[in-house]
Write an enzyme that holds these catalytic residues in place. Structure first.
Site, PDB file in Angstrom:
ATOM      1  N   ASP A  16      -2.300   1.790  -4.821  1.00  0.00           N
ATOM      2  CA  ASP A  16      -3.581   2.182  -4.207  1.00  0.00           C
ATOM      3  C   ASP A  16      -4.646   1.153  -4.547  1.00  0.00           C
ATOM      4  O   ASP A  16      -4.484   0.311  -5.441  1.00  0.00           O
ATOM      5  CB  ASP A  16      -3.999   3.574  -4.688  1.00  0.00           C
ATOM      6  CG  ASP A  16      -4.063   3.664  -6.194  1.00  0.00           C
ATOM      7  OD1 ASP A  16      -5.032   3.137  -6.779  1.00  0.00           O
ATOM      8  OD2 ASP A  16      -3.131   4.247  -6.799  1.00  0.00           O
ATOM      9  N   HIS A  30       0.807  -1.217   0.000  1.00  0.00           N
ATOM     10  CA  HIS A  30       0.000   0.000   0.000  1.00  0.00           C
ATOM     11  C   HIS A  30       0.841   1.269   0.000  1.00  0.00           C
ATOM     12  O   HIS A  30       0.304   2.373  -0.096  1.00  0.00           O
ATOM     13  CB  HIS A  30      -0.944   0.003   1.208  1.00  0.00           C
ATOM     14  CG  HIS A  30      -2.254   0.682   0.936  1.00  0.00           C
ATOM     15  ND1 HIS A  30      -2.529   1.336  -0.238  1.00  0.00           N
ATOM     16  CD2 HIS A  30      -3.380   0.805   1.702  1.00  0.00           C
ATOM     17  CE1 HIS A  30      -3.747   1.840  -0.210  1.00  0.00           C
ATOM     18  NE2 HIS A  30      -4.287   1.527   0.965  1.00  0.00           N
TER      19      HIS A  30
END
Length: 475
Positions: free
Chosen positions: A449, A445
């Site tokens: 995204d 992450h």
């Protein structure tokens, strides 16, 4: 009077003059008239300490898993000496010399260190040794004849296990036709050759195969013969010793400890979806006989891998790596897609190289090779390193959803659940039987995204739900 320095080498003694003082001619004459030792009957060879050289990837220690020779055996250059296992791969060590094995420095399952002696090999003294090798004095030799069958592969491709099987049955590899990739000789080729030559019964596999019953549309009553043929899994008897047992973490388990500890530093993002594989199931059934005629077992995995590669072309951020300082992202040009495998040695993740330029059939052939080597514990360093993206097929064991852990330095991984026949609605609102598989994605992450992961998953899903659409992208 002569003062001598005597150096003892077991039962053989050598005399070296250090100081000579002569008081008169008779004393000197006396010293030359007597021969203290007779050494003309012994020919001195040289013993080379064959050291474990650097096998790359920063490996400093390995575990000795199997010796292919014993003390007293004759070896030639490139003959297999032993198989060692690091925390990344299994490697076969071959001899650099022609000679006789005089000492094995390690027992099975002991730790051998890079740069330390592995075996002592006696070579012909007239040939000499390279200066980087250590030479030890020759111990006493017993003039016994040591028999050793040498199998020289030359350009023949075969794993050490296959070579050993051929040696045990006195089979020359040059006489066996290999059916593997690049004419590699497989275990089945040796067994088939042996059966043709001797009519022997092939030995059963050490693992009992559990064959699930094939699904049938109609229920047919079983006959007593059918019941006898069914293979029922037998649980192993539980041995309760009542004592704690401590074992060192070695091999691939040690690699998993390192990798998973590093993976804890990555913030994982998860995404799940379901895929309708009804059309892909039909396509595979049509292509299976064609693949088998070429000697390749076609599973669903090659389609999953190829679809992932097509998706990575559109979303290269998923085929990237992040440096330790989190300052630079490297987009990988090659699609080396790893496949997680559950073996007796533990979890291993070999990868299929250059998937972006491979056909589905070529991917299937490479998977067959990796699975065969993985089952035999013969995967090399090249097979286990260089991965850029990973798929884990947990569905072969069971389960639907999971939470896969990213393998650093990769940034994404997918876990595939089992394929189930479930009711679904078509466009007209009618219920039909669908072949449903669940997929679980994990992404880093820090650089990926949720929207990017979802779009990639949707594209991958579209290729699998409509496999004919993959033809437009294939090169």
């Amino acid at each position: 009077v002569c003062i001598h320095r005597v150096r003892s080498c077991s039962s053989i003694r050598f005399i070296k003059s250090k100081y000579v003082c002569v008081f008169d001619k008779s004393a000197l004459k006396f010293s030359h008239q007597h021969r203290l030792f007779r050494t003309s009957a012994v020919s001195c060879g040289q013993i080379v300490q064959f050291k474990l050289s650097d096998i790359g990837e920063g490996i400093t220690e390995v575990t000795v898993k199997e010796w292919y020779i014993k003390e007293g055996d004759s070896v030639s250059q490139f003959d297999s000496i032993c198989e060692v296992q690091s925390d990344k791969a299994s490697v076969t060590i071959t001899s650099r010399y022609d000679g006789i094995i005089r000492k094995l420095h390690y027992n099975l399952d002991e730790i051998a260190y890079v740069g330390k002696p592995l075996v002592d090999i006696e070579i012909d003294a007239s040939k000499g040794v390279s200066p980087e090798e250590d030479v030890v004095e020759t111990p006493p030799m017993s003039h016994e004849e040591h028999t050793h069958q040498e199998i020289k592969g030359h350009k023949t491709l075969a794993t050490p296990a296959v070579r050993r099987l051929a040696m045990e049955n006195n089979i020359k590899l040059s006489e066996v036709v290999g059916t593997g990739k690049d004419n590699r000789i497989l275990k089945e080729d040796i067994l088939n050759y042996l059966a043709k030559q001797t009519g022997a019964i092939l030995p059963p596999s050490p693992k009992a195969e559990i064959i699930p019953p094939s699904p049938k549309s109609e229920t047919v009553p079983e006959t007593p013969k059918d019941k006898a043929r069914k293979t029922v899994p037998v649980s192993r008897p539980i041995v309760f010793s009542g004592k704690d047992k401590t074992e060192p973490i070695t091999g691939f388990h040690k690699a998993m400890v390192k990798t998973m500890s590093a993976a804890l530093k990555i913030p994982h993002f998860g995404y799940c979806d379901e895929i309708d594989l009804t059309q892909l199931v039909q396509l595979r059934e049509e292509l299976k006989p064609l693949a088998e005629s070429r000697g390749v077992k076609l599973s669903f995995m090659p389609f999953f891998i190829k679809a992932a590669s097509l998706g990575l072309l559109q979303y290269p951020i998923l085929n990237a790596s992040l440096d330790e300082s989190c300052q630079n992202v490297t987009y990988k040009a090659l699609h080396n897609i790893g496949v997680a495998m559950d073996t007796e040695q533990g979890l291993i993740v070999p990868n299929v190289k250059n998937v972006q330029i491979c056909s589905v059939f070529e991917i299937a052939a490479e998977l067959n090779r990796l699975q065969s080597l993985g089952s035999a514990g013969q995967l090399g360093t090249n097979d286990l390193t260089g991965g850029t993206f990973t798929l884990s097929n947990i569905g072969t064991i069971g389960g639907t959803y999971t939470k896969p852990v990213i393998l650093p330095p990769e940034v994404a991984i997918g876990a595939l659940g089992k394929i189930q026949v479930l009711p679904r609605f078509n466009g007209k609102g009618e219920v039909f039987k669908a072949q449903i598989m669940n997929v679980s994605w994990s992404a880093d992450h820090r650089i990926i995204d949720g929207a990017t992961m979802a779009r990639f998953s949707n594209l991958w899903k579209s290729y699998l739900e409509n496999p004919a659409s993959m033809l437009l992208e294939l090169k």
